[in-house]
Design a protein around this motif. Structure first.
Motif, PDB file in Angstrom:
ATOM      1  N   LEU A 367      -3.113   0.192  -2.541  1.00 27.94           N
ATOM      2  CA  LEU A 367      -2.728  -1.014  -2.060  1.00 27.94           C
ATOM      3  C   LEU A 367      -2.462  -1.271  -0.690  1.00 27.94           C
ATOM      4  N   ASN A 368      -3.264  -2.145  -0.317  1.00 32.60           N
ATOM      5  CA  ASN A 368      -3.558  -2.424   1.074  1.00 32.60           C
ATOM      6  C   ASN A 368      -2.690  -3.868   1.544  1.00 32.60           C
ATOM      7  N   PHE A 369      -2.141  -3.866   2.686  1.00 33.45           N
ATOM      8  CA  PHE A 369      -1.405  -4.843   3.227  1.00 33.45           C
ATOM      9  C   PHE A 369      -2.325  -5.688   3.915  1.00 33.45           C
ATOM     10  N   ALA A 370      -3.592  -5.200   3.968  1.00 34.37           N
ATOM     11  CA  ALA A 370      -4.779  -5.890   4.534  1.00 34.37           C
ATOM     12  C   ALA A 370      -5.681  -6.572   3.488  1.00 34.37           C
ATOM     13  N   PRO A 371      -6.297  -7.831   3.765  1.00 39.31           N
ATOM     14  CA  PRO A 371      -7.205  -8.241   2.549  1.00 39.31           C
ATOM     15  C   PRO A 371      -8.310  -7.257   2.526  1.00 39.31           C
ATOM     16  N   VAL A 372      -8.727  -6.959   1.461  1.00 36.08           N
ATOM     17  CA  VAL A 372      -9.951  -6.080   1.165  1.00 36.08           C
ATOM     18  C   VAL A 372     -11.283  -6.819   0.927  1.00 36.08           C
ATOM     19  N   ASP A 373     -12.357  -6.712   1.953  1.00 35.40           N
ATOM     20  CA  ASP A 373     -13.490  -7.540   2.068  1.00 35.40           C
ATOM     21  C   ASP A 373     -14.569  -6.994   0.765  1.00 35.40           C
ATOM     22  N   THR A 374     -14.591  -5.919   0.586  1.00 38.51           N
ATOM     23  CA  THR A 374     -15.792  -5.235  -0.430  1.00 38.51           C
ATOM     24  C   THR A 374     -15.362  -5.134  -1.893  1.00 38.51           C
ATOM     25  N   GLU A 375     -16.093  -5.861  -2.668  1.00 36.13           N
ATOM     26  CA  GLU A 375     -15.660  -5.815  -3.942  1.00 36.13           C
ATOM     27  C   GLU A 375     -15.919  -4.303  -4.748  1.00 36.13           C
ATOM     28  N   HIS A 376     -14.999  -3.977  -5.708  1.00 36.10           N
ATOM     29  CA  HIS A 376     -15.215  -2.687  -6.420  1.00 36.10           C
ATOM     30  C   HIS A 376     -14.428  -2.842  -7.525  1.00 36.10           C
ATOM     31  N   SER A 377     -14.521  -2.138  -8.636  1.00 34.53           N
ATOM     32  CA  SER A 377     -14.046  -2.121  -9.966  1.00 34.53           C
ATOM     33  C   SER A 377     -13.628  -0.632 -10.360  1.00 34.53           C
ATOM     34  N   VAL A 378     -12.690  -0.573 -11.246  1.00 35.16           N
ATOM     35  CA  VAL A 378     -12.347   0.681 -12.035  1.00 35.16           C
ATOM     36  C   VAL A 378     -12.014   0.136 -13.462  1.00 35.16           C
ATOM     37  N   THR A 379     -12.501   1.053 -14.497  1.00 34.00           N
ATOM     38  CA  THR A 379     -12.413   0.878 -15.665  1.00 34.00           C
ATOM     39  C   THR A 379     -11.473   1.959 -16.516  1.00 34.00           C
ATOM     40  N   PHE A 380     -10.675   1.469 -17.385  1.00 37.98           N
ATOM     41  CA  PHE A 380      -9.722   2.433 -18.018  1.00 37.98           C
ATOM     42  C   PHE A 380      -9.852   2.205 -19.562  1.00 37.98           C
ATOM     43  N   ASP A 381      -9.611   3.200 -20.269  1.00 43.00           N
ATOM     44  CA  ASP A 381      -9.238   2.970 -21.777  1.00 43.00           C
ATOM     45  C   ASP A 381      -7.813   2.401 -22.013  1.00 43.00           C
ATOM     46  N   ALA A 382      -7.838   1.213 -22.861  1.00 43.15           N
ATOM     47  CA  ALA A 382      -6.782   0.471 -22.972  1.00 43.15           C
ATOM     48  C   ALA A 382      -5.496   1.443 -23.730  1.00 43.15           C
TER      49      ALA A 382
END
Length: 567
Positions: A367-382
Motif C-alpha cells: 500500500l503506497n501513499f504515492a500513485p503506482v504507475d505500472t500495472e500489475h495483477s495478483v490472483t487468489f482462490d476465492a
C-alpha cells in the motif's frame, strides 16, 4: 416504586399487547421511557442471559450503584435507577412475543404501528406527563428509527443505542451478500424461544408464570404465527419493498435523538447510527461513538450520565446545557489499551478530515501513499487464502477516524465474485491491533463487503468515502473482464503510533484468522463474530469459489481511501 404487570395496551385493530409498568410512588405524573420488542419483558436479565449478566457484574462489580439489579431485562433500562430519577419505565412485549398474542413479524409495519399505539396509550395515562422517550439497545434501538419516521405526537426524544437502520445494507445483505450466520443463531435463540404460546418458554420469575403467556401452541401453530426473516431474505436478492418496509425514511425522522454507535460492531451495529446522524431530518441530533461490548457502555456510569442528561433536557425540560453540547462526542482508541480520549467535534465525518488515498501495488503487495504507475495483477482462490496489502512503517503518529472506502479493479474466472475487505494494523513487533467488539473480542479495525454483480452505484447518494449501491439490478461479470468495484467500509477510529503499518486484506470469504482465539460466552473468536456469509443457497460453489484477480496501478488504480485526522 409502583410495579404493574401485564397491563393491557390496546392496538388500533383491537389486539391487546401486554406491558410491565414501573413508576414513581409519589403520585406525580412522570415522563415515560418505553421499549417494545420480542425478547420477553418477563425474562429476567440474569436468567435469560446468564453468561452475559455474569460477565457484566464480574467485570464491573459496582455497576448500577444503588440498584439491587432485580428488575432488569436484556437491553433495556434498569427501573431501579430510572424511576428514582423521576421516570416511568414501560416495557411492552411486541405482537406475537412474550405475553402479547398475534403474529410475530419483526420490524414490520404492523409492529411499528403497534409501537405508535403504545406510545400514545402511555401518554394518556394519569401517571404520565404526556411526554414519551425511547432508550434501548440493539433491537430496541433499531425499531426506534422506524417508529420515529411515523412521527407519533407524544414522542419527545430517543436514544437508539447501537442499532441499525437500513435492513438490507446494515444486516440482511451486506453488499448484496446474505448475512446468515447471525440470523441463524440469534432468531431461534432470542426470538423464537420467547414467542407467545411457546410451551417451553422461560418462566417470568417476577409473576411466577410463563414469560411466553398462558397459551400452549404446537410447533406447527407457532410456525404459522410468525414470519421468519431468513427465507424471505434468501429469495429477495434485490432491495425491494420487504426491506424498505423495515428501513426508516430518514426524511421523516424529525424527533431529537442521541445516536450511540459502537466502533467495533461490524455486521450490525455501527452503520445505522452514523447514517442516521448524517441523513435524518432532525434539527436536534447528536452522535456518540464508543468501544467495548455490545451491552457494556449502556450501563456504565459515563453512558448512564449521558442518557440522563439528554432525556432530562428533552423529557423534563431541564436547562442543563445539553442543547449547547457539540453534536459529536467520540471516544478515541489507541492500540493495546482500554483507555480512551474523549473528544468533541462539530460534524461527522470530522470537519478536519484529510481524505487520503493509498494505492495498491500487486508487484510487491504494498500500500503506497504515492500513485503506482505500472500495472500489475495478483490472483487468489476465492475459497482460499486472502491477499494482504501492507504499508511501510508509518513515519509519524496517524489517526484514522471516519468512514473508509476501497476502489478495486477486479476480474473473475466466473460470472460473479464476493469481495470481503478488512482493514488491519500491525505493531512493529508484528502484533495485530484488535479490539473488543460488540460480540467478537478480537475485532479488526474495519470491514466491508460487496458482491460484484451488485456494483451499480446510486450516483445521487454516493460519496467518495461512502459508496451507495442501488441493489436494484444484477450485473453479472464477463469472465476475465476487468470491472471497477467501489466498496463501502464501515467507520473506524484508531490512533496509530509511528512505525505501525496499515493493511488491507481482500478475500473471497469472511475474514477469519487461521487460529481461533479465546472468545466470549457464545462465540469462539475468529474476527467476524457471528456475522458470517456462508449460506450455500446464496453462495453456490460453482460461482463463488472461482479465481479472483486484483488489478493495480496505471489504468487500474486500485485504492483505499483513509480518513486521516491531523494531530
Amino acid at each position: 416504586m409502583i410495579i404493574e404487570r401485564d397491563v393491557a395496551v390496546p392496538c388500533d385493530d383491537g389486539l391487546i399487547l401486554r406491558a410491565d409498568v414501573f413508576r414513581p410512588d409519589d403520585g406525580e405524573p412522570a415522563p415515560v421511557i418505553m421499549t417494545l420488542g420480542p425478547y420477553g419483558k418477563g425474562v429476567e436479565y440474569s436468567d435469560g442471559y446468564a453468561p452475559q449478566w455474569n460477565w457484566l457484574i464480574t467485570t464491573y462489580p459496582e455497576v448500577l450503584p444503588g440498584s439491587s439489579r432485580s428488575y432488569m431485562a436484556w437491553e433495556t433500562v434498569d427501573p431501579e435507577i430510572w424511576v428514582p430519577w423521576g421516570y416511568a419505565v414501560v416495557r411492552v412485549d411486541s405482537r406475537g412475543a412474550g405475553r402479547s398474542p398475534g403474529v410475530l413479524d419483526m420490524l414490520s409495519p404492523r409492529e411499528v404501528r403497534d409501537y405508535h399505539d403504545a406510545i400514545e396509550w402511555a401518554a394518556r395515562q394519569p401517571w404520565s406527563t404526556g411526554k414519551v422517550g425511547l432508550n434501548g439497545i440493539s433491537y430496541y434501538a433499531i425499531n426506534q428509527w422506524l417508529l420515529a419516521a411515523q412521527q407519533p405526537p407524544s414522542l419527545a426524544a430517543m436514544i437508539p443505542w447501537e442499532g441499525a437502520g437500513d435492513f438490507y445494507r446494515d444486516w440482511a445483505r451486506h453488499g448484496g451478500i446474505v448475512s446468515n450466520g447471525f440470523l441463524e443463531a440469534w432468531y431461534p435463540r432470542q426470538v423464537v424461544s420467547v414467542q407467545h404460546g411457546n410451551p417451553d418458554g422461560r418462566m417470568d420469575r417476577w409473576q411466577g408464570e410463563r414469560a411466553t403467556g398462558p397459551e400452549d401452541l404446537s410447533a406447527d401453530e407457532l410456525a404459522l404465527n410468525r414470519n421468519d426473516p431468513l427465507p424471505e431474505i434468501l429469495k429477495r436478492p434485490l432491495d425491494d419493498e420487504f426491506y424498505r418496509d423495515r428501513s426508516p425514511d430518514w426524511s421523516k425522522v424529525t424527533v431529537p435523538f442521541l445516536s450511540a454507535a459502537n466502533w467495533a460492531g461490524f455486521g450490525l451495529h455501527p452503520r445505522g447510527n452514523f447514517e442516521a446522524f448524517t441523513q435524518a431530518a432532525s434539527a436536534q441530533k447528536w452522535l456518540e461513538a464508543h468501544p467495548g461490548r455490545h451491552e457494556e457502555w449502556f450501563y456504565l456510569t459515563q453512558g448512564m450520565a449521558l442518557q440522563k442528561e439528554f432525556l432530562d433536557h428533552f423529557l423534563k425540560g431541564e436547562d442543563n446545557g445539553w442543547d449547547t453540547r457539540p453534536p459529536v462526542l467520540l471516544h478515541i482508541r489507541r492500540p493495546f489499551t482500554d483507555e480512551v480520549e474523549v473528544r468533541t467535534h462539530s460534524a461527522w465525518p470530522l470537519e478536519n478530515t484529510q481524505w487520503t488515498e493509498v494505492h495498491l501495488d500487486a508487484a510487491d503487495m504494498a500500500l503506497n501513499f504515492a500513485p503506482v504507475d505500472t500495472e500489475h495483477s495478483v490472483t487468489f482462490d476465492a475459497a482460499g487464502e486472502p491477499l494482504t496489502f501492507l504499508t511501510g512503517p508509518l513515519t509519524a503518529e496517524t489517526e484514522l477516524t471516519g468512514p473508509l472506502s476501497a476502489r478495486l479493479f477486479v476480474s473473475s474466472s466466473t460470472v460473479d465474485a464476493d469481495l470481503f475487505v478488512t482493514v488491519q494494523a500491525f505493531a512493529p513487533d508484528g502484533r495485530e491491533v484488535e479490539f473488543q467488539g460488540t460480540i467478537d473480542p478480537h475485532t479488526p479495525l474495519a470491514q466491508g463487503w460487496l458482491r460484484a454483480s451488485h456494483r451499480k452505484l446510486d450516483v445521487a447518494r454516493s460519496l467518495p468515502y461512502r459508496p451507495y449501491h442501488s441493489h436494484d439490478e444484477l450485473q453479472p461479470l464477463d469472465p476475465g473482464t476487468i470491472y471497477q468495484l467501489d466498496i463501502e467500509i464501515w467507520p473506524t477510529c484508531i490512533v496509530l503510533p509511528a512505525e505501525y503499518r496499515i493493511a488491507l486484506q481482500i478475500s473471497g470469504h469472511d475474514f477469519e484468522r487461521e487460529e481461533p482465539k479465546d472468545g466470549n460466552e457464545a462465540w469462539v473468536s475468529r474476527g467476524s463474530g457471528p456475522w458470517l456469509h456462508t449460506h450455500p443457497e446464496d453462495r453456490p460453489a460453482s460461482i463463488y469459489t472461482g479465481r479472483t484477480t486484483i488489478h493495480t496501478g496505471g489504468s487500474t488504480p486500485s485504492t483505499l481511501l483513509l480518513p486521516v485526522i491531523p494531530s
